[in-house]
Design a protein around this motif. Structure first.
Motif, short mmCIF file in Angstrom:
data_model
loop_
_atom_site.label_atom_id
_atom_site.label_comp_id
_atom_site.label_asym_id
_atom_site.label_seq_id
_atom_site.Cartn_x
_atom_site.Cartn_y
_atom_site.Cartn_z
N SER A 1 0.84 -1.20 0.00
CA SER A 1 0.00 0.00 0.00
C SER A 1 0.87 1.24 0.00
O SER A 1 2.01 1.23 0.45
CB SER A 1 -0.93 0.00 1.22
N ALA A 2 0.34 2.33 -0.50
CA ALA A 2 1.10 3.57 -0.59
C ALA A 2 1.46 4.08 0.80
O ALA A 2 0.61 4.09 1.69
CB ALA A 2 0.29 4.63 -1.34
N PRO A 3 2.70 4.48 1.02
CA PRO A 3 3.09 4.98 2.34
C PRO A 3 2.46 6.33 2.62
O PRO A 3 2.01 7.04 1.72
CB PRO A 3 4.61 5.08 2.23
N LEU A 4 2.43 6.68 3.89
CA LEU A 4 1.97 8.00 4.28
C LEU A 4 2.97 9.04 3.76
O LEU A 4 4.17 8.94 3.99
CB LEU A 4 1.87 8.09 5.80
N ARG A 5 2.45 10.03 3.06
CA ARG A 5 3.31 11.11 2.56
C ARG A 5 3.30 12.25 3.57
O ARG A 5 2.24 12.66 4.04
CB ARG A 5 2.81 11.61 1.20
N VAL A 6 4.47 12.75 3.90
CA VAL A 6 4.61 13.79 4.91
C VAL A 6 5.13 15.06 4.26
O VAL A 6 6.21 15.08 3.67
CB VAL A 6 5.54 13.36 6.05
N ILE A 7 4.33 16.12 4.38
CA ILE A 7 4.73 17.44 3.86
C ILE A 7 4.97 18.37 5.03
O ILE A 7 4.08 18.59 5.86
CB ILE A 7 3.65 18.02 2.92
N LEU A 8 6.17 18.90 5.09
CA LEU A 8 6.54 19.87 6.12
C LEU A 8 6.48 21.26 5.50
O LEU A 8 7.11 21.52 4.46
CB LEU A 8 7.94 19.56 6.64
N VAL A 9 5.71 22.15 6.10
CA VAL A 9 5.63 23.52 5.62
C VAL A 9 6.47 24.39 6.54
O VAL A 9 6.14 24.60 7.71
CB VAL A 9 4.17 24.02 5.59
N ASP A 10 7.58 24.88 6.01
CA ASP A 10 8.51 25.70 6.78
C ASP A 10 8.01 27.14 6.80
O ASP A 10 8.08 27.85 5.80
CB ASP A 10 9.90 25.62 6.15
N ASP A 11 7.50 27.54 7.96
CA ASP A 11 6.87 28.86 8.10
C ASP A 11 7.90 29.89 8.58
O ASP A 11 7.91 30.28 9.74
CB ASP A 11 5.70 28.75 9.08
#
Length: 376
Positions: free
Chosen positions: A75-85
């Motif tokens: 199954s597709a892995p969890l995708r993690v997006i980090l938003v650098d504020d």
């Protein structure tokens, strides 16, 4: 005061606690719990983490997300997006996220965190079924947490959130942190949130929302100016015809941010308390009166000099401790702290008044150097 006045106060405060015990959705029993479960099929999920100067914590948070099980092999892995504020400490490179997004200049009508969340969602091109909205200080310590969230969502809920376990190690934290959860659930009984009886609410540290639902309500832009973004999002989801579930988790998911003692806890409360009251002086006055009658009156009645009033006050105080005890146990705090609820309430009341003063002086919602809540 004359004994008759004390007795009226005593009957009122006792009536309040009887109402809270039997007619407020049994919020104090903590029955709404996320339990270990498996969804019926695989789902695609993208996690969005807004972060500003979180180098010391972000690595653990992202690693715990990468460790999440996603269902069947392949199954597709969890995708993690980090938003650098606009971080200045190297948060982005330290995160090890699948994608690091730097925010563009923020429009003035947006709150900083929500602009970051919207930027992360806009950067995702995978069209996942769900977004997991979480924070940079949240460690999803169980690898089965996401699967359990998905299983709960499959029961027909568009937004599923859990109150993460807050840091509760020092004496100050053991006295004050369980009360934060107790007061929040008293305001938003989870059983009423689930049934649609009361106000919609969510716990912002860990929220799973359907992408289609988010799009239907207008995306994050629909709540762009909300300081209390989690509950505002839940209200929009319900208004759009969606269902909301909120509770605690039997699978470990916790904040790893230290509070820095009493001052740090006070700042956490003062950041949003007056916004919760919709910046209304009238609601603030009502809250002060209600807190005094509910929490401060019981011990005051014990020294009123009137036997009947003392019995009423003592009974109300014991009921309050009994109702508070399950939350105290949840946080493994000493059981005697349940009797400290009147003193704890004074602390929260002072922080709420401080929140109003900060708002009126243009320092409301202060977070990482940003004042996000001030009079227009």
């Amino acid at each position: 005061m004359p004994p008759a006045v004390w007795r009226v106060i005593g009957f009122c405060t006792l009536a309040i606690w009887i109402y809270l015990a039997f007619f407020r959705g049994a919020f104090w029993k903590l029955r709404e719990r996320l339990r270990l479960a498996q969804p019926s099929k695989d789902h695609s999920v993208t996690a969005i983490i807004p972060a500003r100067d979180e180098r010391d914590l972000i690595g653990r948070a992202v690693a715990s997300l990468h460790a999440q099980h996603m269902g069947t092999p392949g199954s597709a892995p969890l995708r993690v997006i980090l938003v650098d504020d606009e971080s200045t400490d190297g948060t982005g490179p330290a995160s090890q996220a699948d994608l690091v997004v730097k925010v563009e200049p923020r429009p003035p009508e947006w709150k900083g965190k929500l602009w970051a969340v919207a930027s992360g969602i806009a950067a995702d091109n995978t069209d996942p079924e769900y977004f997991l909205l979480t924070d940079a200080d949240i460690e999803h310590a169980s690898p089965d947490l996401l699967l359990s969230l998905l299983a709960q969502a499959e029961k027909g809920f568009d937004l599923v959130s859990v109150m993460v376990q807050l840091e509760c190690e020092s004496v100050a934290e053991q006295l004050l942190i369980p009360a934060f959860v107790f007061f929040f659930f008293k305001l938003y009984p989870p059983s009423w949130v689930q049934s649609g009886k009361g106000s919609a609410a969510a716990a912002g540290g860990c929220m799973l929302i359907r992408r289609e639902t988010l799009a239907r309500i207008g995306g994050i832009a629909a709540i762009k100016d909300a300081l209390i973004d989690d509950c505002t999002l839940a209200a929009h989801v319900r208004a759009g015809g969606g269902r909301v579930w909120m509770g605690i988790s039997e699978l470990p998911v916790r904040s790893i941010r230290p509070y820095g003692g009493v001052a740090g806890i006070r700042a956490m409360i003062a950041r949003t308390a007056f916004a919760q009251l919709r910046h209304s002086p009238l609601l603030l006055a009502g809250t002060v009166g209600a807190m005094l009658l509910t929490y401060i009156a019981p011990p005051a009645l014990l020294v009123s000099g009137d036997t009947v009033s003392a019995v009423l006050g003592g009974t109300a105080w014991l009921i309050s401790a009994f109702l508070y005890a399950p939350t105290v146990r949840l946080y493994s705090a000493p059981l005697w702290t349940a009797l400290c609820l009147p003193l704890i309430a004074i602390f929260y009341l002072i922080a709420t008044i401080e929140s109003a003063i900060r708002y009126w002086t243009g320092r409301g919602g202060l977070w990482k150097g940003r004042a996000q809540d001030a009079p227009e």
